[in-house]
Every structure is written in structure tokens, then in C-alpha cells.
Motif scaffolding. Structure first.
Motif, PDB file in Angstrom:
ATOM      1  N   PRO A 167       0.476 -30.763  44.173  1.00 30.18           N
ATOM      2  CA  PRO A 167       1.070 -29.424  44.190  1.00 30.18           C
ATOM      3  C   PRO A 167      -0.021 -28.401  43.890  1.00 30.18           C
ATOM      4  CG  PRO A 167       2.315 -30.917  42.760  1.00 30.18           C
ATOM      5  CD  PRO A 167       1.018 -31.582  43.059  1.00 30.18           C
ATOM      6  N   TYR A 168      -0.098 -27.398  44.754  1.00 27.16           N
ATOM      7  CA  TYR A 168      -1.162 -26.399  44.621  1.00 27.16           C
ATOM      8  C   TYR A 168      -0.584 -25.043  44.994  1.00 27.16           C
ATOM      9  CZ  TYR A 168      -5.789 -24.284  45.190  1.00 27.16           C
ATOM     10  OH  TYR A 168      -6.901 -23.493  45.079  1.00 27.16           O
ATOM     11  N   GLU A 169      -0.799 -24.079  44.123  1.00 29.78           N
ATOM     12  CA  GLU A 169      -0.118 -22.799  44.321  1.00 29.78           C
ATOM     13  C   GLU A 169      -0.975 -21.774  45.062  1.00 29.78           C
ATOM     14  OE1 GLU A 169      -1.053 -24.209  41.624  1.00 29.78           O
ATOM     15  OE2 GLU A 169      -2.231 -22.812  40.439  1.00 29.78           O
ATOM     16  N   HIS A 170      -2.286 -22.034  45.164  1.00 24.65           N
ATOM     17  CA  HIS A 170      -3.166 -21.027  45.766  1.00 24.65           C
ATOM     18  C   HIS A 170      -3.446 -21.258  47.242  1.00 24.65           C
ATOM     19  CE1 HIS A 170      -3.822 -18.898  42.126  1.00 24.65           C
ATOM     20  NE2 HIS A 170      -4.240 -19.966  41.490  1.00 24.65           N
ATOM     21  N   GLY A 195      -1.988 -30.071  38.176  1.00 19.83           N
ATOM     22  CA  GLY A 195      -3.099 -29.423  37.480  1.00 19.83           C
ATOM     23  C   GLY A 195      -2.742 -28.824  36.136  1.00 19.83           C
ATOM     24  N   PRO A 196      -3.770 -28.359  35.430  1.00 23.22           N
ATOM     25  CA  PRO A 196      -3.589 -27.767  34.096  1.00 23.22           C
ATOM     26  C   PRO A 196      -3.171 -26.298  34.187  1.00 23.22           C
ATOM     27  CG  PRO A 196      -5.895 -27.707  34.679  1.00 23.22           C
ATOM     28  CD  PRO A 196      -5.179 -28.352  35.848  1.00 23.22           C
ATOM     29  N   GLU A 197      -2.924 -25.716  33.037  1.00 23.99           N
ATOM     30  CA  GLU A 197      -2.562 -24.302  32.937  1.00 23.99           C
ATOM     31  C   GLU A 197      -3.520 -23.408  33.724  1.00 23.99           C
ATOM     32  OE1 GLU A 197      -2.352 -22.022  28.991  1.00 23.99           O
ATOM     33  OE2 GLU A 197      -1.020 -23.757  28.759  1.00 23.99           O
ATOM     34  N   GLY A 198      -4.792 -23.728  33.650  1.00 26.27           N
ATOM     35  CA  GLY A 198      -5.800 -22.930  34.350  1.00 26.27           C
ATOM     36  C   GLY A 198      -5.906 -23.256  35.841  1.00 26.27           C
ATOM     37  N   LEU A 218       5.519 -25.671  45.548  1.00 26.57           N
ATOM     38  CA  LEU A 218       6.793 -25.906  44.851  1.00 26.57           C
ATOM     39  C   LEU A 218       7.592 -24.606  44.771  1.00 26.57           C
ATOM     40  CD1 LEU A 218       5.449 -28.170  41.945  1.00 26.57           C
ATOM     41  CD2 LEU A 218       6.547 -28.912  44.065  1.00 26.57           C
ATOM     42  N   GLY A 219       7.247 -23.678  45.650  1.00 23.86           N
ATOM     43  CA  GLY A 219       7.957 -22.400  45.652  1.00 23.86           C
ATOM     44  C   GLY A 219       7.045 -21.272  45.205  1.00 23.86           C
ATOM     45  N   ARG A 221       7.272 -19.199  42.625  1.00 24.74           N
ATOM     46  CA  ARG A 221       7.029 -18.988  41.205  1.00 24.74           C
ATOM     47  C   ARG A 221       5.964 -19.936  40.692  1.00 24.74           C
ATOM     48  NH1 ARG A 221      11.014 -18.229  43.932  1.00 24.74           N
ATOM     49  NH2 ARG A 221      11.548 -20.389  43.553  1.00 24.74           N
ATOM     50  N   ARG A 222       5.174 -19.435  39.737  1.00 17.32           N
ATOM     51  CA  ARG A 222       4.173 -20.293  39.107  1.00 17.32           C
ATOM     52  C   ARG A 222       4.846 -21.083  37.991  1.00 17.32           C
ATOM     53  NH1 ARG A 222      -0.453 -16.892  36.975  1.00 17.32           N
ATOM     54  NH2 ARG A 222       1.160 -16.280  35.507  1.00 17.32           N
ATOM     55  N   LEU A 223       4.873 -22.400  38.162  1.00 15.32           N
ATOM     56  CA  LEU A 223       5.554 -23.256  37.189  1.00 15.32           C
ATOM     57  C   LEU A 223       4.552 -23.751  36.154  1.00 15.32           C
ATOM     58  CD1 LEU A 223       7.578 -25.407  39.755  1.00 15.32           C
ATOM     59  CD2 LEU A 223       8.274 -23.265  38.659  1.00 15.32           C
ATOM     60  N   ALA A 228       6.224 -28.297  36.904  1.00 11.06           N
ATOM     61  CA  ALA A 228       5.753 -28.660  38.246  1.00 11.06           C
ATOM     62  C   ALA A 228       5.783 -30.184  38.423  1.00 11.06           C
ATOM     63  CB  ALA A 228       4.337 -28.130  38.464  1.00 11.06           C
TER      64      ALA A 228
HETATM   65  N1  SAH Z   1      -3.482 -21.205  36.577  1.00  6.44           N
HETATM   66  C1  SAH Z   1      -2.785 -21.295  37.773  1.00  6.44           C
HETATM   67  C2  SAH Z   1      -1.420 -21.910  37.546  1.00  6.44           C
HETATM   68  C3  SAH Z   1      -1.462 -23.345  37.151  1.00  6.44           C
HETATM   69  S1  SAH Z   1       0.135 -24.005  36.994  1.00  6.44           S
HETATM   70  C4  SAH Z   1      -2.692 -19.908  38.328  1.00  6.44           C
HETATM   71  O1  SAH Z   1      -3.399 -19.063  37.848  1.00  6.44           O
HETATM   72  O2  SAH Z   1      -1.941 -19.649  39.247  1.00  6.44           O
HETATM   73  C5  SAH Z   1      -0.231 -25.714  36.691  1.00  6.44           C
HETATM   74  C6  SAH Z   1      -0.130 -26.643  37.856  1.00  6.44           C
HETATM   75  O3  SAH Z   1       1.209 -26.742  38.273  1.00  6.44           O
HETATM   76  C7  SAH Z   1      -0.909 -26.264  39.088  1.00  6.44           C
HETATM   77  O4  SAH Z   1      -2.241 -26.726  39.030  1.00  6.44           O
HETATM   78  C8  SAH Z   1      -0.128 -26.950  40.202  1.00  6.44           C
HETATM   79  O5  SAH Z   1      -0.507 -28.313  40.318  1.00  6.44           O
HETATM   80  C9  SAH Z   1       1.291 -26.886  39.681  1.00  6.44           C
HETATM   81  N2  SAH Z   1       2.070 -25.734  40.179  1.00  6.44           N
HETATM   82  C10 SAH Z   1       2.649 -24.779  39.417  1.00  6.44           C
HETATM   83  N3  SAH Z   1       3.364 -23.927  40.170  1.00  6.44           N
HETATM   84  C11 SAH Z   1       3.253 -24.355  41.445  1.00  6.44           C
HETATM   85  C12 SAH Z   1       3.781 -23.914  42.694  1.00  6.44           C
HETATM   86  N4  SAH Z   1       4.552 -22.840  42.790  1.00  6.44           N
HETATM   87  N5  SAH Z   1       3.459 -24.627  43.805  1.00  6.44           N
HETATM   88  C13 SAH Z   1       2.675 -25.717  43.729  1.00  6.44           C
HETATM   89  N6  SAH Z   1       2.154 -26.172  42.580  1.00  6.44           N
HETATM   90  C14 SAH Z   1       2.438 -25.509  41.451  1.00  6.44           C
END
Ligand code: SAH
Length: 240
Positions: A167-170, A195-198, A218-219, A221-223, A228
Motif C-alpha cells: 500500500p502506497y499513498e504517493h 510503511g511507517p508513519e514517515g 487504500l483510498g 485518506r492517509r491511514l 492501513a
Molecule cells: N508519511 C506518509 C504517510 C504514511 S502512512 C505521508 O506523509 O503521506 C503509513 C503507511 O500506511 C504508508 O507507508 C502506506 O503503506 C500505508 N497507507 C496509509 N494510507 C494509505 C493510503 N491511503 N493508500 C495506500 N497506503 C496507505
């Protein structure tokens, strides 16, 4: 009333009989006041459940006769391994182990990544939590909890899994996990790396790509990491 499950060490199961010992046997005798002739459900933590009848109660043990054996009792068809960046807050890790065990995850690997603040989770406490969650949820398998493993090593060992998910949000390209799982041949094993918080570094994402991981969203929103992890695992388990 819902079924209670008790635990017997596989070393104490032989032929038609098994022995329950320790706190488990104390609980059966002193708290639940079970007696000879009563039926129990017992799991061994290595994929088997037994329906048994109590034959004799000793001071520290309960001896039972096995009536029926159930293989992979209440276990998922797909074997899910969750590799998750070590969580800073130990109570969040405990929450994840409990909920992940209820969901059916078979293996937890705490991972050190570039942006993880390394510290060791309390292994024994986590094992205890997995143990009670196993019984509470009626599973027959005690999930394994690995020692902290590097991201490199996780990538290195990933090839044995049919399905590899990160899962990757970027990224705008990643499909929502439900889409990404659709039309796939049924995998028998899956590895999910969270991944971690960072977040992951670009290098880590690149390495995962090389290792055959599918990036998923995963959508919008940042989970949190532990959210996640559970969301991804439930999509995978629910889908197969
Ligand atoms: N620091 C990141 C957020 C990390 S959230 C930022 O600045 O955006 C921690 C982990 O959760 C991420 O590495 C990813 O593996 C997962 N994750 C969280 N929200 C997600 C999303 N919307 N889609 C996919 N993966 C997500």
C-alpha cells in the motif's frame, strides 16, 4: 452460549488423548468448574482443533479423550503474512497483533525501514496477545511473530509469495486495492508490506517494484500504519 476454546501444547497430544496443563487447566477446573464427562473444544496452535471429552481432572492437568479432529479449523484459505514497519507506540503494535490475529493473519514481521525509529517490541507480550486472540476468535493457528527484520531482507525473501502487495499513498497510478485484486488467479499466499508513519522512501518503493510487488491505494485518506495494515489484510482475506 458461544463456544470456548482451550489450548493444548502439541507435545501433549498423542493418539486418542491430550492433556491440558498450566493456567489453562486451572481455568477449566477452578473458574469454569468443568467436570469429568464434559465436552470441550481444544486448539493446538498448529492448525488443528479437537472436540474432546474430559476423562480425568488432576491437580495441575486435565486429561481428555479426543472425539474428533478438524484440520485447518477456522483458518483462511490464503496464508497472509503482514510485514509492517515497527510502530513507535507499543500499544498500537499490540492492537494490530490482536486484530490481525482475529482477522486470520498467519505471520507478523516487524520491519525496520529507512524512516522507522528502531526499537524492539516486547516479543513475549505480543505472543501472549496473539495466543489469547487465537482462542477468543476460535482459530486453530497461533500466528508467528518474527524478530525485527530489515526491509532488504523482506524484499529478498518475497519471491516465495504468490501475491505481493504494497500500500502506497504517493502515487496516482496505484489502483484501489479492490480493483488491483480483481481478476487475479487465486493466490495461496500473500505478503503485505506496510510503511511507517514517515512513509516509504522512493528507493524502498523502487525495490518493491523490482521484487514484483503491486502498489495499491487504500483510498484518499492517509491511514495510520496499523489501520492501513488491517484494511489491506481484510481486503486480501475477504477476496480469496
Ligand atoms: N508519511 C506518509 C504517510 C504514511 S502512512 C505521508 O506523509 O503521506 C503509513 C503507511 O500506511 C504508508 O507507508 C502506506 O503503506 C500505508 N497507507 C496509509 N494510507 C494509505 C493510503 N491511503 N493508500 C495506500 N497506503 C496507505
Amino acid at each position: 452460549m458461544s463456544k470456548d476454546f482451550f489450548y493444548a501444547d502439541p507435545a501433549n497430544i498423542s493418539g486418542q488423548f491430550l492433556t491440558i496443563e498450566g493456567d489453562e487447566s486451572k481455568h477449566i477446573v477452578r473458574v469454569l468448574r468443568k467436570s469429568e464427562g464434559e465436552l470441550l473444544w481444544v486448539v493446538d496452535g498448529v492448525d488443528r482443533a479437537y472436540e474432546v471429552v474430559i476423562r480425568s481432572i488432576q491437580q495441575h492437568t486435565v486429561e481428555c479423550e479426543i472425539l474428533s479432529v478438524h484440520e485447518r479449523f477456522n483458518e483462511t484459505e490464503i496464508e497472509v503474512t503482514l510485514a509492517v514497519a515497527v510502530l513507535k507506540n507499543p500499544s498500537r503494535m499490540e492492537w494490530l497483533i490482536e486484530k490481525g490475529t482475529e482477522l486470520g493473519i498467519r505471520r507478523f514481521i516487524p520491519v525496520s525501514t529507512s524512516r522507522t525509529v528502531a526499537h524492539s517490541p516486547k516479543e513475549n507480550r505480543l505472543k501472549k496477545i496473539a495466543h489469547s486472540a487465537m482462542k477468543q476468535s476460535g482459530r486453530s493457528y497461533l500466528p508467528q511473530i518474527y524478530p525485527i527484520t530489515s526491509m532488504d531482507s523482506v524484499m529478498h525473501h518475497a519471491s516465495v509469495f504468490d501475491l505481493k502487495i504494497i500500500p502506497y499513498e504517493h502515487t496516482d497510478e496505484a489502483l484501489f486495492i479492490a480493483e488491483a485484486l480483481r481478476h487475479r488467479q487465486k493466490p495461496t499466499s500473500a505478503l503485505i508490506v506496510v510503511g511507517p508513519e514517515g512513509g516509504f522512501t522512493e528507493d524502498e518503493i523502487h525495490a518493491a517494484e523490482e521484487a514484483g510487488f503491486v502498489q495499491v491505494s487504500l483510498g484518499k485518506r492517509r491511514l495510520r500504519t496499523e489501520t492501513a495494515a488491517l484494511v489491506a489484510a481484510s481486503w486480501v482475506i475477504g477476496n480469496y
